[in-house]
Design a protein around this motif. Structure first.
Motif, PDB file in Angstrom:
ATOM      1  N   PRO A 112     -10.498  16.680  11.476  1.00 46.45           N
ATOM      2  CA  PRO A 112     -10.997  16.211  12.776  1.00 46.45           C
ATOM      3  C   PRO A 112     -11.855  14.952  12.704  1.00 46.45           C
ATOM      4  CG  PRO A 112     -12.151  18.202  12.063  1.00 46.45           C
ATOM      5  CD  PRO A 112     -11.009  18.005  11.121  1.00 46.45           C
ATOM      6  N   ASP A 113     -12.426  14.670  11.536  1.00 50.01           N
ATOM      7  CA  ASP A 113     -13.337  13.530  11.418  1.00 50.01           C
ATOM      8  C   ASP A 113     -12.691  12.308  10.767  1.00 50.01           C
ATOM      9  OD1 ASP A 113     -15.414  15.062  12.536  1.00 50.01           O
ATOM     10  OD2 ASP A 113     -15.899  15.920  10.571  1.00 50.01           O
ATOM     11  N   ILE A 114     -11.394  12.328  10.555  1.00 49.72           N
ATOM     12  CA  ILE A 114     -10.741  11.199   9.901  1.00 49.72           C
ATOM     13  C   ILE A 114     -10.819   9.954  10.781  1.00 49.72           C
ATOM     14  CG2 ILE A 114      -8.437  11.713  10.838  1.00 49.72           C
ATOM     15  CD1 ILE A 114      -7.296  10.839   8.110  1.00 49.72           C
ATOM     16  N   LYS A 115     -11.063   8.806  10.163  1.00 52.55           N
ATOM     17  CA  LYS A 115     -11.177   7.559  10.921  1.00 52.55           C
ATOM     18  C   LYS A 115      -9.809   7.148  11.467  1.00 52.55           C
ATOM     19  CE  LYS A 115     -15.140   5.830   8.291  1.00 52.55           C
ATOM     20  NZ  LYS A 115     -15.643   4.748   7.392  1.00 52.55           N
ATOM     21  N   LYS A 116      -9.816   6.658  12.695  1.00 45.73           N
ATOM     22  CA  LYS A 116      -8.560   6.314  13.361  1.00 45.73           C
ATOM     23  C   LYS A 116      -7.802   5.215  12.630  1.00 45.73           C
ATOM     24  CE  LYS A 116      -9.902   7.721  18.034  1.00 45.73           C
ATOM     25  NZ  LYS A 116     -10.075   7.280  19.446  1.00 45.73           N
ATOM     26  N   THR A 117      -8.538   4.268  12.047  1.00 46.07           N
ATOM     27  CA  THR A 117      -7.856   3.177  11.347  1.00 46.07           C
ATOM     28  C   THR A 117      -7.139   3.688  10.106  1.00 46.07           C
ATOM     29  OG1 THR A 117      -9.959   2.684  10.233  1.00 46.07           O
ATOM     30  CG2 THR A 117      -9.379   1.354  12.178  1.00 46.07           C
ATOM     31  N   LEU A 118      -7.784   4.589   9.377  1.00 46.78           N
ATOM     32  CA  LEU A 118      -7.148   5.159   8.186  1.00 46.78           C
ATOM     33  C   LEU A 118      -5.945   6.006   8.580  1.00 46.78           C
ATOM     34  CD1 LEU A 118      -7.073   5.731   5.144  1.00 46.78           C
ATOM     35  CD2 LEU A 118      -8.664   7.636   5.539  1.00 46.78           C
ATOM     36  N   LEU A 119      -6.095   6.793   9.629  1.00 49.30           N
ATOM     37  CA  LEU A 119      -4.992   7.632  10.082  1.00 49.30           C
ATOM     38  C   LEU A 119      -3.812   6.780  10.519  1.00 49.30           C
ATOM     39  CD1 LEU A 119      -3.743  10.327  10.849  1.00 49.30           C
ATOM     40  CD2 LEU A 119      -4.958  10.210  13.032  1.00 49.30           C
ATOM     41  N   ARG A 120      -4.083   5.725  11.243  1.00 47.27           N
ATOM     42  CA  ARG A 120      -3.001   4.859  11.728  1.00 47.27           C
ATOM     43  C   ARG A 120      -2.234   4.240  10.570  1.00 47.27           C
ATOM     44  NH1 ARG A 120      -5.855   1.711  14.460  1.00 47.27           N
ATOM     45  NH2 ARG A 120      -6.005  -0.017  12.979  1.00 47.27           N
ATOM     46  N   GLU A 121      -2.967   3.693   9.600  1.00 50.43           N
ATOM     47  CA  GLU A 121      -2.307   3.057   8.461  1.00 50.43           C
ATOM     48  C   GLU A 121      -1.564   4.088   7.608  1.00 50.43           C
ATOM     49  OE1 GLU A 121      -2.006  -0.066   8.127  1.00 50.43           O
ATOM     50  OE2 GLU A 121      -3.431  -0.683   9.675  1.00 50.43           O
ATOM     51  N   ALA A 122      -2.164   5.266   7.443  1.00 55.36           N
ATOM     52  CA  ALA A 122      -1.535   6.305   6.630  1.00 55.36           C
ATOM     53  C   ALA A 122      -0.245   6.793   7.276  1.00 55.36           C
ATOM     54  CB  ALA A 122      -2.505   7.470   6.426  1.00 55.36           C
ATOM     55  N   LEU A 123      -0.264   6.984   8.585  1.00 53.48           N
ATOM     56  CA  LEU A 123       0.936   7.449   9.272  1.00 53.48           C
ATOM     57  C   LEU A 123       2.046   6.392   9.232  1.00 53.48           C
ATOM     58  CD1 LEU A 123      -0.387   9.381  12.413  1.00 53.48           C
ATOM     59  CD2 LEU A 123       0.605  10.305  10.316  1.00 53.48           C
ATOM     60  N   GLU A 124       1.660   5.137   9.358  1.00 54.77           N
ATOM     61  CA  GLU A 124       2.664   4.067   9.256  1.00 54.77           C
ATOM     62  C   GLU A 124       3.324   4.091   7.884  1.00 54.77           C
ATOM     63  OE1 GLU A 124       3.898   1.819  11.311  1.00 54.77           O
ATOM     64  OE2 GLU A 124       2.727   2.502  13.046  1.00 54.77           O
ATOM     65  N   ALA A 125       2.499   4.184   6.848  1.00 52.50           N
ATOM     66  CA  ALA A 125       3.036   4.218   5.486  1.00 52.50           C
ATOM     67  C   ALA A 125       3.884   5.468   5.263  1.00 52.50           C
ATOM     68  CB  ALA A 125       1.890   4.162   4.473  1.00 52.50           C
ATOM     69  N   PHE A 126       3.416   6.608   5.755  1.00 53.48           N
ATOM     70  CA  PHE A 126       4.125   7.874   5.573  1.00 53.48           C
ATOM     71  C   PHE A 126       5.514   7.836   6.211  1.00 53.48           C
ATOM     72  CE2 PHE A 126       5.190  12.008   7.508  1.00 53.48           C
ATOM     73  CZ  PHE A 126       5.363  12.769   6.365  1.00 53.48           C
ATOM     74  N   PHE A 127       5.594   7.422   7.457  1.00 57.84           N
ATOM     75  CA  PHE A 127       6.883   7.404   8.143  1.00 57.84           C
ATOM     76  C   PHE A 127       7.825   6.352   7.557  1.00 57.84           C
ATOM     77  CE2 PHE A 127       4.714   9.932  11.383  1.00 57.84           C
ATOM     78  CZ  PHE A 127       5.709  10.844  11.706  1.00 57.84           C
ATOM     79  N   GLU A 128       7.266   5.266   7.028  1.00 54.28           N
ATOM     80  CA  GLU A 128       8.129   4.263   6.393  1.00 54.28           C
ATOM     81  C   GLU A 128       8.684   4.786   5.069  1.00 54.28           C
ATOM     82  OE1 GLU A 128       6.276   0.471   6.203  1.00 54.28           O
ATOM     83  OE2 GLU A 128       6.163   0.257   8.377  1.00 54.28           O
ATOM     84  N   VAL A 129       7.896   5.597   4.352  1.00 54.79           N
ATOM     85  CA  VAL A 129       8.418   6.227   3.138  1.00 54.79           C
ATOM     86  C   VAL A 129       9.560   7.168   3.501  1.00 54.79           C
ATOM     87  CG1 VAL A 129       7.890   7.860   1.279  1.00 54.79           C
ATOM     88  CG2 VAL A 129       6.293   6.011   1.788  1.00 54.79           C
ATOM     89  N   ARG A 130       9.387   7.925   4.575  1.00 58.77           N
ATOM     90  CA  ARG A 130      10.439   8.857   5.003  1.00 58.77           C
ATOM     91  C   ARG A 130      11.733   8.139   5.377  1.00 58.77           C
ATOM     92  NH1 ARG A 130      10.327  14.049   6.459  1.00 58.77           N
ATOM     93  NH2 ARG A 130      11.772  13.613   8.175  1.00 58.77           N
ATOM     94  N   GLU A 131      11.609   6.900   5.840  1.00 54.19           N
ATOM     95  CA  GLU A 131      12.785   6.151   6.289  1.00 54.19           C
ATOM     96  C   GLU A 131      13.506   5.416   5.160  1.00 54.19           C
ATOM     97  OE1 GLU A 131      11.242   3.619   9.302  1.00 54.19           O
ATOM     98  OE2 GLU A 131      10.775   5.276  10.680  1.00 54.19           O
ATOM     99  N   VAL A 132      12.957   5.489   3.946  1.00 51.26           N
ATOM    100  CA  VAL A 132      13.615   4.832   2.813  1.00 51.26           C
ATOM    101  C   VAL A 132      14.989   5.474   2.600  1.00 51.26           C
ATOM    102  CG1 VAL A 132      13.557   4.492   0.309  1.00 51.26           C
ATOM    103  CG2 VAL A 132      11.483   4.146   1.667  1.00 51.26           C
ATOM    104  N   PRO A 133      16.063   4.704   2.654  1.00 49.92           N
ATOM    105  CA  PRO A 133      17.408   5.281   2.489  1.00 49.92           C
ATOM    106  C   PRO A 133      17.636   5.784   1.067  1.00 49.92           C
ATOM    107  CG  PRO A 133      17.520   2.873   2.550  1.00 49.92           C
ATOM    108  CD  PRO A 133      16.109   3.243   2.884  1.00 49.92           C
ATOM    109  N   GLY A 134      18.263   6.949   0.961  1.00 52.43           N
ATOM    110  CA  GLY A 134      18.623   7.475  -0.343  1.00 52.43           C
ATOM    111  C   GLY A 134      17.626   8.416  -0.969  1.00 52.43           C
ATOM    112  N   LEU A 135      16.513   8.714  -0.269  1.00 54.45           N
ATOM    113  CA  LEU A 135      15.535   9.646  -0.833  1.00 54.45           C
ATOM    114  C   LEU A 135      16.156  11.027  -0.980  1.00 54.45           C
ATOM    115  CD1 LEU A 135      12.071   9.007   0.892  1.00 54.45           C
ATOM    116  CD2 LEU A 135      12.764   8.416  -1.423  1.00 54.45           C
TER     117      LEU A 135
END
Length: 280
Positions: free
Chosen positions: A194-217
């Protein structure tokens, strides 16, 4: 009895609808979805929210349907007879009750979880058709018919490793848990951090979803792996800037071992990053 999510479990409207439909129809709820999307956790949260005990039967490749009902311990009876133990006269002393028997004879309604049913032999679901349909089974050794005192709320999870028989599927209410979108994922993260900073969460989610979209995983990172990764980012005090890049394809996320769980995916990701850097 109605389930509307809980403080520790973010359930979408269609998932709440599926749970309540299953309860209304008194049919097992068959839940499929990617590993790590909260299928097992759902049963735990429904039991907690409805104030019902939870009985769990975790299925392995060697599990037989009979084990969920009962097992006759003939070896112990033979040993006791050799020792002259008088209890061998009563065969019920050697009947070991399984999870279904315990759930059927509970003093109050319970939640019954049959977890990862697709791990077992293909005949496993068919062997439970009558028991789950009629909520009763016969104990041949003691000539006893065991009937459910209260019909349990049944959850059955599957990772889609095997196709389930049509006769079994007809007796279930089915729901597929889709992978959460970013908005839902933010709500899930907020429950755990609940206390995670919004900027860290935003960047982490962007990175996470882009990893998921890597073709061939071979294995895309799941919700549970995202939560593990965020826990590590917070523990190591990783800044949002460390996750940010004008071209994310040119960086490897820090602590990526929490997201990528086999060497093929790590090597694939490293090759893609290397190729992107070369192309710049």
């Amino acid at each position: 009895m109605r389930f509307n999510g809980s403080e520790t479990y973010v359930a979408t409207d269609d998932l709440n609808l599926a749970v309540n439909a299953s309860i209304t129809l008194t049919r097992p709820l068959l839940i499929k979805g990617e590993p790590g999307t909260g299928k097992t956790k759902l049963a735990e949260e429904v039991a907690r929210a409805l104030g019902m005990p939870l009985y769990e039967w975790h299925i392995k490749s060697t599990t037989k349907a009979q084990q969920g009902l009962y097992e006759y311990d003939a070896v112990s009876r033979l040993r006791d007879s050799q020792l002259g133990d008088p209890k061998v006269q009563d065969i019920s002393n050697y009947i070991v009750r399984g999870t279904l028997w315990q759930a059927f004879t509970a003093d109050q309604p319970v939640v019954l979880l049959i977890d990862e049913i697709d791990k077992a032999d293909i005949e496993f679901p068919n062997d439970l058709l009558r028991e789950l349909d009629r909520m009763e089974f016969y104990v041949y050794e003691t000539k006893e018919l065991v009937r459910a005192r209260h019909r349990p709320v049944v959850f059955i999870t599957s990772n889609n490793e095997k196709e389930l028989p049509d006769a079994f599927l007809r007796r279930c209410f089915f729901h597929y848990i889709r992978f959460p979108d970013k908005e839902t994922m933010e709500k899930i993260v907020a429950v755990h951090f609940p206390d995670i900073k919004k900027t860290l969460l935003r960047e982490a989610l962007e990175a996470f979803f882009e990893v998921r979209e890597v073709p061939g995983l071979k294995k895309k990172p799941s919700t549970s792996e995202l939560l593990d990764w965020l826990k590590l980012l917070l523990a190591e005090d990783i800044s949002p800037e460390a996750l940010r890049s004008s071209d994310r394809r040119t960086i490897i996320p820090p602590l990526h071992g929490a997201l990528l769980k086999n060497e093929q995916d790590v090597h694939l990701f490293e090759r893609l990053v290397f190729m992107s850097r070369q192309a710049r």
